[in-house]
Design a protein around this motif. Structure first.
Motif, PDB file in Angstrom:
ATOM      1  N   LEU A  91      15.412 -23.325  -1.102  1.00 52.11           N
ATOM      2  CA  LEU A  91      15.273 -22.444   0.049  1.00 52.11           C
ATOM      3  C   LEU A  91      13.946 -22.733   0.736  1.00 52.11           C
ATOM      4  O   LEU A  91      12.890 -22.739   0.094  1.00 52.11           O
ATOM      5  CB  LEU A  91      15.326 -20.976  -0.383  1.00 52.11           C
ATOM      6  N   ASP A  92      13.999 -22.974   2.050  1.00 52.61           N
ATOM      7  CA  ASP A  92      12.803 -23.322   2.812  1.00 52.61           C
ATOM      8  C   ASP A  92      12.348 -22.231   3.771  1.00 52.61           C
ATOM      9  O   ASP A  92      11.246 -22.307   4.299  1.00 52.61           O
ATOM     10  CB  ASP A  92      13.059 -24.611   3.605  1.00 52.61           C
ATOM     11  N   GLY A  93      13.180 -21.243   4.027  1.00 54.69           N
ATOM     12  CA  GLY A  93      12.755 -20.188   4.936  1.00 54.69           C
ATOM     13  C   GLY A  93      13.851 -19.176   5.200  1.00 54.69           C
ATOM     14  O   GLY A  93      15.044 -19.483   5.080  1.00 54.69           O
ATOM     15  N   LEU A  94      13.442 -17.949   5.542  1.00 57.37           N
ATOM     16  CA  LEU A  94      14.363 -16.905   5.980  1.00 57.37           C
ATOM     17  C   LEU A  94      14.482 -16.979   7.494  1.00 57.37           C
ATOM     18  O   LEU A  94      13.468 -17.006   8.199  1.00 57.37           O
ATOM     19  CB  LEU A  94      13.857 -15.528   5.572  1.00 57.37           C
ATOM     20  N   VAL A  95      15.694 -17.039   7.975  1.00 59.31           N
ATOM     21  CA  VAL A  95      15.950 -17.096   9.417  1.00 59.31           C
ATOM     22  C   VAL A  95      16.436 -15.710   9.843  1.00 59.31           C
ATOM     23  O   VAL A  95      17.550 -15.303   9.512  1.00 59.31           O
ATOM     24  CB  VAL A  95      16.992 -18.173   9.759  1.00 59.31           C
ATOM     25  N   LEU A  96      15.574 -14.986  10.567  1.00 58.28           N
ATOM     26  CA  LEU A  96      15.844 -13.596  10.924  1.00 58.28           C
ATOM     27  C   LEU A  96      16.250 -13.520  12.387  1.00 58.28           C
ATOM     28  O   LEU A  96      15.466 -13.874  13.278  1.00 58.28           O
ATOM     29  CB  LEU A  96      14.602 -12.744  10.669  1.00 58.28           C
ATOM     30  N   ALA A  97      17.448 -13.072  12.617  1.00 60.41           N
ATOM     31  CA  ALA A  97      18.004 -13.033  13.966  1.00 60.41           C
ATOM     32  C   ALA A  97      18.019 -11.606  14.504  1.00 60.41           C
ATOM     33  O   ALA A  97      17.734 -10.642  13.789  1.00 60.41           O
ATOM     34  CB  ALA A  97      19.413 -13.607  13.963  1.00 60.41           C
ATOM     35  N   ARG A  98      18.374 -11.481  15.765  1.00 59.57           N
ATOM     36  CA  ARG A  98      18.479 -10.158  16.387  1.00 59.57           C
ATOM     37  C   ARG A  98      19.749  -9.433  15.952  1.00 59.57           C
ATOM     38  O   ARG A  98      19.838  -8.220  16.059  1.00 59.57           O
ATOM     39  CB  ARG A  98      18.439 -10.299  17.908  1.00 59.57           C
ATOM     40  N   SER A  99      20.740 -10.196  15.476  1.00 58.08           N
ATOM     41  CA  SER A  99      21.989  -9.597  15.003  1.00 58.08           C
ATOM     42  C   SER A  99      22.159  -9.860  13.518  1.00 58.08           C
ATOM     43  O   SER A  99      21.653 -10.856  12.989  1.00 58.08           O
ATOM     44  CB  SER A  99      23.176 -10.188  15.764  1.00 58.08           C
ATOM     45  N   HIS A 100      22.876  -8.971  12.845  1.00 60.72           N
ATOM     46  CA  HIS A 100      23.172  -9.178  11.430  1.00 60.72           C
ATOM     47  C   HIS A 100      23.919 -10.489  11.216  1.00 60.72           C
ATOM     48  O   HIS A 100      23.645 -11.238  10.270  1.00 60.72           O
ATOM     49  CB  HIS A 100      24.042  -8.021  10.899  1.00 60.72           C
ATOM     50  N   PHE A 101      24.852 -10.772  12.087  1.00 63.61           N
ATOM     51  CA  PHE A 101      25.734 -11.929  11.932  1.00 63.61           C
ATOM     52  C   PHE A 101      24.972 -13.251  11.894  1.00 63.61           C
ATOM     53  O   PHE A 101      25.366 -14.190  11.196  1.00 63.61           O
ATOM     54  CB  PHE A 101      26.753 -11.935  13.080  1.00 63.61           C
ATOM     55  N   ASP A 102      23.886 -13.351  12.645  1.00 64.16           N
ATOM     56  CA  ASP A 102      23.186 -14.629  12.808  1.00 64.16           C
ATOM     57  C   ASP A 102      22.021 -14.808  11.840  1.00 64.16           C
ATOM     58  O   ASP A 102      21.309 -15.814  11.920  1.00 64.16           O
ATOM     59  CB  ASP A 102      22.700 -14.776  14.251  1.00 64.16           C
ATOM     60  N   HIS A 103      21.789 -13.866  10.924  1.00 66.58           N
ATOM     61  CA  HIS A 103      20.775 -14.088   9.899  1.00 66.58           C
ATOM     62  C   HIS A 103      21.203 -15.263   9.013  1.00 66.58           C
ATOM     63  O   HIS A 103      22.388 -15.451   8.727  1.00 66.58           O
ATOM     64  CB  HIS A 103      20.587 -12.844   9.038  1.00 66.58           C
ATOM     65  N   SER A 104      20.232 -16.064   8.565  1.00 72.33           N
ATOM     66  CA  SER A 104      20.551 -17.236   7.761  1.00 72.33           C
ATOM     67  C   SER A 104      19.326 -17.629   6.949  1.00 72.33           C
ATOM     68  O   SER A 104      18.348 -16.869   6.860  1.00 72.33           O
ATOM     69  CB  SER A 104      20.996 -18.389   8.682  1.00 72.33           C
ATOM     70  N   VAL A 105      19.377 -18.790   6.346  1.00 69.74           N
ATOM     71  CA  VAL A 105      18.231 -19.370   5.652  1.00 69.74           C
ATOM     72  C   VAL A 105      18.155 -20.852   5.998  1.00 69.74           C
ATOM     73  O   VAL A 105      19.170 -21.486   6.292  1.00 69.74           O
ATOM     74  CB  VAL A 105      18.327 -19.212   4.108  1.00 69.74           C
ATOM     75  N   VAL A 190      10.673 -17.074   8.620  1.00 70.39           N
ATOM     76  CA  VAL A 190       9.615 -16.835   7.635  1.00 70.39           C
ATOM     77  C   VAL A 190       9.682 -17.977   6.626  1.00 70.39           C
ATOM     78  O   VAL A 190      10.582 -18.016   5.780  1.00 70.39           O
ATOM     79  CB  VAL A 190       9.799 -15.482   6.917  1.00 70.39           C
ATOM     80  N   PRO A 191       8.761 -18.964   6.712  1.00 71.12           N
ATOM     81  CA  PRO A 191       8.819 -20.112   5.796  1.00 71.12           C
ATOM     82  C   PRO A 191       8.615 -19.690   4.344  1.00 71.12           C
ATOM     83  O   PRO A 191       7.919 -18.709   4.048  1.00 71.12           O
ATOM     84  CB  PRO A 191       7.665 -21.007   6.275  1.00 71.12           C
ATOM     85  N   MET A 192       9.216 -20.449   3.437  1.00 73.64           N
ATOM     86  CA  MET A 192       9.082 -20.199   2.001  1.00 73.64           C
ATOM     87  C   MET A 192       8.478 -21.430   1.336  1.00 73.64           C
ATOM     88  O   MET A 192       8.835 -22.555   1.667  1.00 73.64           O
ATOM     89  CB  MET A 192      10.445 -19.884   1.385  1.00 73.64           C
ATOM     90  N   ARG A 193       7.564 -21.203   0.399  1.00 77.71           N
ATOM     91  CA  ARG A 193       6.925 -22.282  -0.332  1.00 77.71           C
ATOM     92  C   ARG A 193       6.843 -21.913  -1.806  1.00 77.71           C
ATOM     93  O   ARG A 193       6.711 -20.741  -2.161  1.00 77.71           O
ATOM     94  CB  ARG A 193       5.498 -22.537   0.182  1.00 77.71           C
ATOM     95  N   THR A 194       6.874 -22.925  -2.670  1.00 79.11           N
ATOM     96  CA  THR A 194       6.631 -22.723  -4.095  1.00 79.11           C
ATOM     97  C   THR A 194       5.204 -23.125  -4.405  1.00 79.11           C
ATOM     98  O   THR A 194       4.775 -24.233  -4.063  1.00 79.11           O
ATOM     99  CB  THR A 194       7.598 -23.573  -4.943  1.00 79.11           C
ATOM    100  N   HIS A 195       4.452 -22.213  -5.033  1.00 72.63           N
ATOM    101  CA  HIS A 195       3.054 -22.489  -5.369  1.00 72.63           C
ATOM    102  C   HIS A 195       2.825 -22.260  -6.861  1.00 72.63           C
ATOM    103  O   HIS A 195       3.436 -21.375  -7.471  1.00 72.63           O
ATOM    104  CB  HIS A 195       2.114 -21.586  -4.569  1.00 72.63           C
TER     105      HIS A 195
END
Length: 225
Positions: A91-105, A190-195
Motif C-alpha cells: 500500500l502506497d497511499g490512501l486516495v480520499l475522494a469527495r464521494s464514497h464511491f471514488d475512495h481508493s488506495v 495521503v502517502p504511506m511509508r514503512t519506517h
C-alpha cells in the motif's frame, strides 16, 4: 487495451481483465514488487479444501524461496508440486475522494502462479536460507551463523518456480466524478511509508554496536523519510 494484454489469450490465468491499464507483465515490474516485500500469501488446494498461508519469502532469480517446518503437512503438500498461487501487495497511499464511491488506495501488487519443489541437497538448502536472510536485510547472512546440520534437517525449503505472473499498479490522485468538484469536501492522497524504529539490542551482547547491515537499513530508512 495495451499491447501486452492484447497478446495474452483470454483464458490466460494471469491476465488482468479489470482496469487493464494498470497491468504489467514484464519481469522487471514483477521482480521489483516482489523484491520490495517480505510477506506473501500463498494459496493452494488440498482435496478440494482451499488454504491461504501468510509466509516470509525471498525471490531468487525466477524462483521464490519459502521455508517452514519439515513436520508441516501443508508444506509437504506444497512440496508435492500442487498448483499454487502467491500474492504480494504494497500500500502506497490512501486516495480520499469527495464521494464514497471514488475512495481508493495507491498500491503495487503481484500475483504469481507456479509449482514448488522441495530443496533436498544440503548445500543448496543452506544457500537458499542464506539468500532468504539477505532478502530480509542485505548483508545480514555474513553477519550471522549459517544453519547447522540439525537445523537444515528440521527445515523444509521450497523453490516455487515463477511460471506466470502479473503486476498491477495504481498511482496518482483522485479519479472522481467531475460533478463532485463543486462539493466542499477535502480530496487528495495521503502517502504511506514503512519506517524502521530504533534498533533494540538483545540483552547481554558483548558488542552492542550496530552491524553494517542494520546501519545500512537505517540509512536507507532516513533517505525515504
Amino acid at each position: 487495451m495495451d499491447a501486452e494484454t492484447q497478446a495474452l489469450p483470454r483464458d490466460a490465468r494471469h491476465r488482468v481483465d479489470r482496469t487493464r491499464a494498470r497491468a504489467r507483465y514484464d519481469r522487471a515490474s514483477v521482480h521489483a514488487i516482489l523484491d520490495a516485500g517480505m510477506i506473501a500469501h500463498v494459496a493452494f488446494s488440498v482435496a478440494g479444501q482451499p488454504f491461504v498461508i501468510p509466509m516470509l519469502y525471498a525471490r531468487d532469480g525466477e524462483t521464490i524461496v519459502l521455508h517452514g517446518s519439515i513436520a508441516s503437512r501443508l508444506m509437504g503438500e506444497l512440496a508435492d508440486g500442487v498448483p499454487a498461487c502467491l500474492g504480494v501487495t504494497h500500500l502506497d497511499g490512501l486516495v480520499l475522494a469527495r464521494s464514497h464511491f471514488d475512495h481508493s488506495v495507491n498500491y503495487r501488487s503481484v500475483v504469481v502462479f507456479g509449482r514448488a519443489r522441495a530443496v533436498g541437497d544440503a548445500d543448496e538448502k543452506a544457500a537458499a536460507l542464506s539468500r532468504f536472510v539477505d532478502a530480509l536485510i542485505p548483508g545480514r547472512a555474513a553477519e550471522s551463523r549459517a544453519a547447522d546440520r540439525n537445523e537444515l534437517a528440521a527445515t523444509q525449503v521450497l523453490r516455487l518456480v515463477i511460471e506466470d505472473a502479473s503486476a498491477k499498479i495504481r498511482s496518482g490522485g483522485v479519479k472522481g466524478n467531475p460533478a463532485d468538484l463543486a462539493l466542499p469536501h477535502w480530496a487528495g492522497v495521503v502517502p504511506m511509508r514503512t519506517h524502521y524504529a530504533a534498533p533494540q539490542p538483545e540483552a547481554g551482547l558483548a558488542d552492542a554496536s550496530l552491524p553494517p547491515s542494520v546501519r545500512g537499513l537505517l540509512a536507507a530508512n532516513e533517505a525515504i523519510a
